[in-house]
Design a protein around this motif. Structure first.
Motif, PDB file in Angstrom:
ATOM      1  N   TYR A  22      -5.540 -44.332 -55.302  1.00 21.00           N
ATOM      2  CA  TYR A  22      -4.861 -44.073 -56.574  1.00 21.00           C
ATOM      3  C   TYR A  22      -3.370 -43.824 -56.351  1.00 21.00           C
ATOM      4  O   TYR A  22      -2.526 -44.312 -57.100  1.00 21.00           O
ATOM      5  N   ALA A  26      -0.444 -46.005 -57.755  1.00 23.22           N
ATOM      6  CA  ALA A  26       0.657 -45.414 -58.513  1.00 23.22           C
ATOM      7  C   ALA A  26       1.989 -45.941 -58.007  1.00 23.22           C
ATOM      8  O   ALA A  26       2.862 -46.330 -58.793  1.00 23.22           O
ATOM      9  N   ILE A  30       4.439 -48.161 -60.276  1.00 18.59           N
ATOM     10  CA  ILE A  30       5.802 -47.690 -60.551  1.00 18.59           C
ATOM     11  C   ILE A  30       6.800 -48.709 -60.052  1.00 18.59           C
ATOM     12  O   ILE A  30       7.830 -48.974 -60.693  1.00 18.59           O
ATOM     13  N   ALA A 196       2.964 -34.805 -61.994  1.00 23.33           N
ATOM     14  CA  ALA A 196       3.624 -35.908 -62.681  1.00 23.33           C
ATOM     15  C   ALA A 196       5.037 -35.504 -63.083  1.00 23.33           C
ATOM     16  O   ALA A 196       5.361 -34.331 -63.144  1.00 23.33           O
ATOM     17  N   LEU A 265       0.391 -41.559 -64.691  1.00 20.43           N
ATOM     18  CA  LEU A 265       1.341 -42.513 -64.146  1.00 20.43           C
ATOM     19  C   LEU A 265       2.415 -42.859 -65.163  1.00 20.43           C
ATOM     20  O   LEU A 265       3.612 -42.859 -64.866  1.00 20.43           O
ATOM     21  N   SER A 268       4.753 -39.989 -65.783  1.00 21.50           N
ATOM     22  CA  SER A 268       5.670 -39.681 -64.682  1.00 21.50           C
ATOM     23  C   SER A 268       6.677 -40.799 -64.462  1.00 21.50           C
ATOM     24  O   SER A 268       7.738 -40.566 -63.903  1.00 21.50           O
ATOM     25  N   ALA A 269       6.349 -42.015 -64.905  1.00 19.71           N
ATOM     26  CA  ALA A 269       7.266 -43.122 -64.647  1.00 19.71           C
ATOM     27  C   ALA A 269       8.521 -43.033 -65.505  1.00 19.71           C
ATOM     28  O   ALA A 269       9.559 -43.564 -65.142  1.00 19.71           O
TER      29      ALA A 269
END
Lengths: 301, 627, 185
Positions: A22, A26, A30, A196, A265, A268-269
């Motif tokens: 994972y 991620a 990203i 995150a 994800l 946090s991106a």
């Protein structure tokens, strides 16, 4: 008996592999968001293997050495108290021997052990990172606890297995649809606990030189990365158990956890980092408010 | 036969004897104290736990003087065990730490009297003996607070004013009880209280509650506690914060549980199954714990941090008890035991550290782990307990409190408690980091010695106790059940295995938890030791410091820094910048103003006026005599 | 799983090392500006498993991006010594090879290789990101072949390196604990 042992041995390995993948996914996604290729999905497995094969590592003392070990101990132990599947005997661990509150507290135990190691490492950056982490925790735990209080009040049990059982029978029975506000409140905490981006305060490389991990290298960092992978999967599984009705097979578990992971994800991106006081303040405002509304609704019902 | 009645006298006599005999032979003080502690331990353990025993002392007094009554039941025995254990451990500690002080004799005098009066409180079976020993406790501990002489005027005055005020509120309530019951006897009071009008019951309850809340240092009556805990003699502080504050708990349970009855209060008016008064006190408890926790984190003095933490932890007990369910009271009792153990352990260790280093601030300590491994371990156990982490007893007690709040559906109380409980991690970390980890703030810390051997006799059993209560959380359950039953509840816990604790919504198995943790730890440790190259030993200063080379003079210890960001969190910062002492200072100013006005009018130095007063007094006396 | 004798484990380990290089970029000179484009969208060095490291303890590759003043040299040595074996050094630009345009400067060093072992030089003034990536690929080749043993070389010739460093740094030399503590580097 053999099955039972196999179950127990399989536990951390499943969590480790899936968690690491994972994290790799991620990084890849990203990368795509940044319009580049990004590393392969198994990049984190290579990284952790490389770290385990570093020829040197320095230690500042006994507690420094034990810190990462306690961290992985706490996290793997915690994992055993979270059932991965909800069918029969497979991958239940010791989840009948402890309840949600135990799991919640066990989740922090590893970090506390780590904090002791960081303390003996003697880098002020590390201690700052720990302090930031603990301060952030004040914020994160409140919506989380409100959510699980709503959950425990609604299902009238603190056992994760029972909560999972009571959600059986179709998607509409899932906690996230039965108690949507509690789920939303807990989701904020979840993002924070997963590190995150708006809440990735403790390990900020720009300000405190990766915080708690500053002085750890080689095999120590490898163990920390391992536990981070396991911890990620543990938290995903916990949320799936609590709010998404658990999973009958490993594939379903991976599917559900992946969906949940995507939310982490995507958040946090696109966000940049909060200051620690902003994070606490944020957590005490909106998610807590949402959680309290959920609680009031639950109490009225 | 030596029963509860005489047990009380042993420490008091030992104290007086120690004082005078010690003038001739100095070690007699230690010897007598230790002997008295061991004797008291023996007798308390010989007394059957849940048997109800009574003793009367009538002294051939007139009939309206009832005489003093002593006795024991499960609740008394529960607290008596706590007291005698603390007494013993503090006796060990004092053995090593007090011997060179110039208040050596007075310390042992008052310390023994405090211990005796505590036993007196729990064994008293009428309000008068209860009050006598309560006052004795307050006054003798007052001397132990001011003895150290750091700031006796301010600290001692605050301590005595609050505690005496609390005691007099209690006294008024007792007299009101006597007025309607016609007796100070516990069994007679209960029935009399049940017949009283509601408003009077509420008033009496509030007055009693004030007395006990002062002892438990609940907001807004906690002002005395942090300073008094910080400045009292180091070896005594464990007893002070660990055991003395539990007398408030005992008194609270005695009055609200045994005398008036939680059910009776609930009958008057209730919110969500808790009496309104209890509910209000429960909120006071959590608010205390939240704000005390915040304040604990920003302290620089080690003992002050522990003092605030003590205030916060007792706040949990207050909350759990005052919701007035069987599980709540059980949680309060459980946490009372754990808190006593933790605070004894922490204060004793800190006393040892201060004794060895002469420093009592986080900004002056650091890096003692290699010099004091046992003390490090002791503090580690203590903070795991304080934080309520699973393998040790602190988790079990906190778990019971959470469950009791969940079961009685006091969710908002629970959430507030979680705020405090989560924030507590910060001060726990500060405590262990500031003293034992990081870098030494001054070079002589690297030569410090481990705490004196006599402290180990206290530290090791206390650590073991914490661990045992964590592994076998059900071990204490039968005793709690009996104590709770003596308050007229049904048993709080239904399960009886020593490994598990289960109540209301869930349960956990401490034995499995410790085994899982232990097995994984050992596996990882073996794997890590055998399959990896040995890590090289780095110099203390060989740290990442942005490619710089720090020297011994570089300030690398972050002891005071932990918690500074708390000031920047909007609501927390606001709460930290205000202090309730300011309010009391304003009150004091006003009182001073009024007093000076009164003085100007009444005591103006005019001889004729004074003469008038004496004549008036005489007239009043004659009037009363004439009736 | 002992690490002393190279075998199949070491082969796999070298493969992993090759594909996971954590970079500590020591932005001394003009080369520092070439590193961000190398890592970001345009050139995307993360494809090769490159990743920034926050501290030397975690890093594998130290990139010296340009000329080194003597003052910086001390920090570079410190950083290099704090990294854990296996560790690699990449030197960017001519300044690290022969002084470049600073060939007669009084306070820059001319040959980096005298002070710490360098695995890869990337020539140019300044080398573009393509060149850096080329350098990384050749470093990967060296790692795979087991030739990138700078740490070993440094440890074996520590006296020589320290002599050279001392000549430049003089009184401002590193304290003993950094390299001579309990058996040295």
């Amino acid at each position: 008996m053999g099955m039972k042992i196999l179950n127990i041995v399989a536990y951390p390995f499943i969590a480790f592999i899936v968690g690491m993948l994972y994290m790799g996914i991620a990084r890849n996604i990203i990368g795509r968001i940044h319009r580049r290729w990004g590393p392969p999905v198994f990049q984190n497995l290579i990284d952790v293997f490389k770290l385990y094969r570093k020829r040197e590592a320095g230690s500042h003392g006994v507690m420094f050495h034990l810190g990462p070990i306690i961290m992985v101990t706490g996290i793997v132990s915690c994992l055993y108290f979270v059932p991965l599947l909800n069918n029969g005997v497979w991958l239940k661990g010791f989840s009948f021997e402890g309840d949600l509150i135990l799991v919640t507290y066990l989740m922090v135990l590893g970090s506390l052990g780590m904090a002791l190691g960081v303390g003996q490492g003697g880098v002020p950056f590390g201690v700052m990172g720990v302090t930031r982490g603990l301060t952030r925790l004040i914020g994160l735990e409140i919506p989380y606890f409100i959510a699980i209080i709503v959950l425990m009040a609604h299902y009238n049990t603190a056992s994760i297995n029972k909560i999972m059982e009571l959600q059986a029978g179709g998607i509409t029975h899932w906690g996230m649809f039965k108690l949507p506000l509690a789920f939303i409140a807990s989701l904020f905490s979840f993002w924070g606990m997963m590190g995150a981006s708006p809440f990735d305060i403790p390990g900020a490389p720009q300000e405190v030189a990766s915080g708690p991990a500053t002085e750890f290298g080689g095999k120590y960092l490898a163990l920390m990365m391992t536990s981070r992978g396991i911890f990620g999967f543990l938290k995903l599984t916990l949320w799936v158990d609590l709010f998404m009705g658990g999973a009958a097979t490993i594939l379903i578990l991976i599917g559900k956890t992946f969906l949940l992971f995507l939310t982490v994800l995507f958040v946090s991106a696109v966000y940049s980092r909060f200051k620690v006081e902003q994070a606490v303040d944020f957590m005490w405002r909106y998610p807590t408010l949402i959680g309290l509304i959920a609680l009031v609704i639950e109490m009225v019902r | 036969m030596i029963g509860p009645n005489n047990v009380v006298l042993i420490p008091i006599l030992a104290g007086i004897l120690a004082y005078f005999l010690g003038k001739i032979v100095k070690p007699a003080r230690e010897g007598l104290t230790l002997a008295s502690a061991l004797t008291v331990c023996y007798f308390v353990f010989k007394t059957p736990f849940d048997k109800v025993i009574f003793f009367n002392y009538n002294f051939n007094l007139p009939a309206y003087f009832e005489g003093l009554k002593f006795g024991t039941n499960a609740l008394s025995a529960f607290f008596a065990i706590l007291i005698v254990f603390s007494y013993l451990f503090i006796a060990f500690t004092a053995f090593a730490l007090v011997k060179d002080k110039d208040y050596h004799g007075t310390f042992y005098l008052f310390f023994n009297i405090v211990a005796g009066s505590l036993l007196g409180i729990v064994y008293a079976r009428d309000l008068i003996s209860f009050f006598i020993f309560w006052e004795m406790m307050t006054w003798s501990s007052y001397f132990l607070v001011i003895m150290n002489g750091k700031n006796p005027r301010k600290t001692g005055l605050t301590y005595i004013v609050f505690n005496v005020a609390g005691a007099y509120f209690m006294l008024v309530a007792m007299l009101m009880v006597y007025a309607s019951a016609g007796s100070f006897h516990f069994d007679k009071i209960g029935t009399a209280l049940a017949l009283m009008p509601d408003s009077k019951v509420i008033l009496i309850s509030i007055f009693f509650a004030i007395g006990f809340l002062v002892k438990m240092a609940t907001m807004p009556l906690h002002v005395w506690a942090p300073d008094a805990y910080t400045e009292s003699e180091n070896s005594f502080t464990g007893f002070f914060s660990g055991t003395l504050s539990k007398m408030g708990v005992y008194g609270f349970l005695l009055f609200f549980g045994a005398l008036i009855g939680f059910a009776n209060l609930k009958g008057i008016s209730s919110i969500k199954g808790t009496s309104t008064l209890g509910y209000a006190i429960a909120w006071l408890g959590v608010i205390t714990s939240v704000f005390a926790t915040f304040r604990a984190i920003v302290q620089d003095e080690v003992k002050k941090l522990l003092a605030y933490s003590s205030v916060a932890q007792v706040g949990y007990i207050v909350t759990a008890m005052s919701i007035g369910t069987a599980l709540g009271v059980a949680g309060g009792l459980y946490h009372a035991v754990m808190h006593t153990i933790m605070k004894l352990l922490l204060f004793i260790t800190v006393a040892g550290v201060i004794y060895r280093t002469g420093k009592d601030k986080f900004s002056e300590l650091g890096a003692l782990i290699t010099r004091m491994p046992l003390s490090f371990l002791a503090v580690l156990f203590g903070i795991i307990g304080l934080a309520g982490m699973p393998p040790f007893g602190g988790f079990a007690s906190k778990w019971v409190i959470y469950m009791s709040l969940l079961k009685s559906q006091h969710y908002f109380l629970l959430i507030a408690m979680i705020v405090s409980s989560t924030t507590a991690f910060l001060y726990c970390y500060k405590l262990i980091y500031g003293i034992f980890l990081g870098h030494p703030s001054s070079p002589e810390l690297l030569e410090a010695k481990e705490v004196p051997v006599f402290l180990w006799f206290a530290q090791v059993p206390l650590m073991l106790a914490l661990a045992i209560f964590g592994v076998f959380p059900g071990l204490i359950v039968p005793y709690i059940n009996k104590a709770v039953a003596s308050l007229g509840f049904k048993a709080a816990f239904t399960s009886t295995t020593p490994y598990t604790l289960s109540a209301a919504l869930g349960g956990f198995n401490g034995f499995v938890v410790i085994n899982v943790l232990g097995v994984i730890f050992v596996i990882v440790l073996i794997w890590y030791t055998l399959f990896f190259p040995k890590s090289k030993k780095l110099h203390r200063l060989d740290i990442y410091w942005a490619a710089e080379t720090p020297t011994e003079e570089t300030p690398l210890h972050y002891g005071y820094g932990i918690g500074v960001e708390l000031h920047r969190i909007p609501w927390v910062g606001a709460s930290l910048s205000r202090h309730i002492t300011n309010f009391y200072n304003k009150v004091a100013e006003q009182v001073n103003g009024i007093a000076s006005v009164v003085k100007d009018i009444v005591f103006n130095g005019d001889g004729q006026i004074y003469m008038l007063y004496s004549v008036l007094t005489l007239v009043v006396i004659i009037m009363f005599l004439g009736r | 799983m002992c690490t002393d004798n190279p075998g199949v484990w070491e082969y796999i380990a070298n493969w992993a090392r090759k594909h996971s290089i954590w970079v500590l970029a020591y932005g001394t000179g003009c080369g520092a500006i070439e590193l961000p484009p190398t890592m970001t969208s345009r050139y995307d060095a993360e494809r090769f498993g490159l990743r920034g490291a926050a501290t030397p303890r975690q890093a594998d590759l130290l990139i010296i991006s340009g000329y080194l003043a003597t003052k910086s040299l001390k920090r570079v040595i410190r950083t290099y010594e704090q990294m854990y074996d296996p560790k690699y050094v990449m030197a960017l630009g001519s300044c690290t090879i022969n002084g470049g345009m600073y060939w007669d400067s009084y306070n820059t060093i001319k040959k980096l290789d005298l002070y710490i072992p360098v695995d890869v030089y990337v020539a140019g003034c300044m080398p573009r990101p393509e060149a850096i990536i080329q350098g990384i690929i050749s470093l990967q080749k060296r790692i795979e072949e087991g030739k990138a043993e700078g740490a070993k070389k440094y440890r074996e010739n520590i006296e020589w390196y320290k002599k050279n460093q001392r000549e430049v740094l003089g009184d401002d030399f590193l304290p003993d604990y950094t390299w001579n503590f309990e058996g040295g580097i």
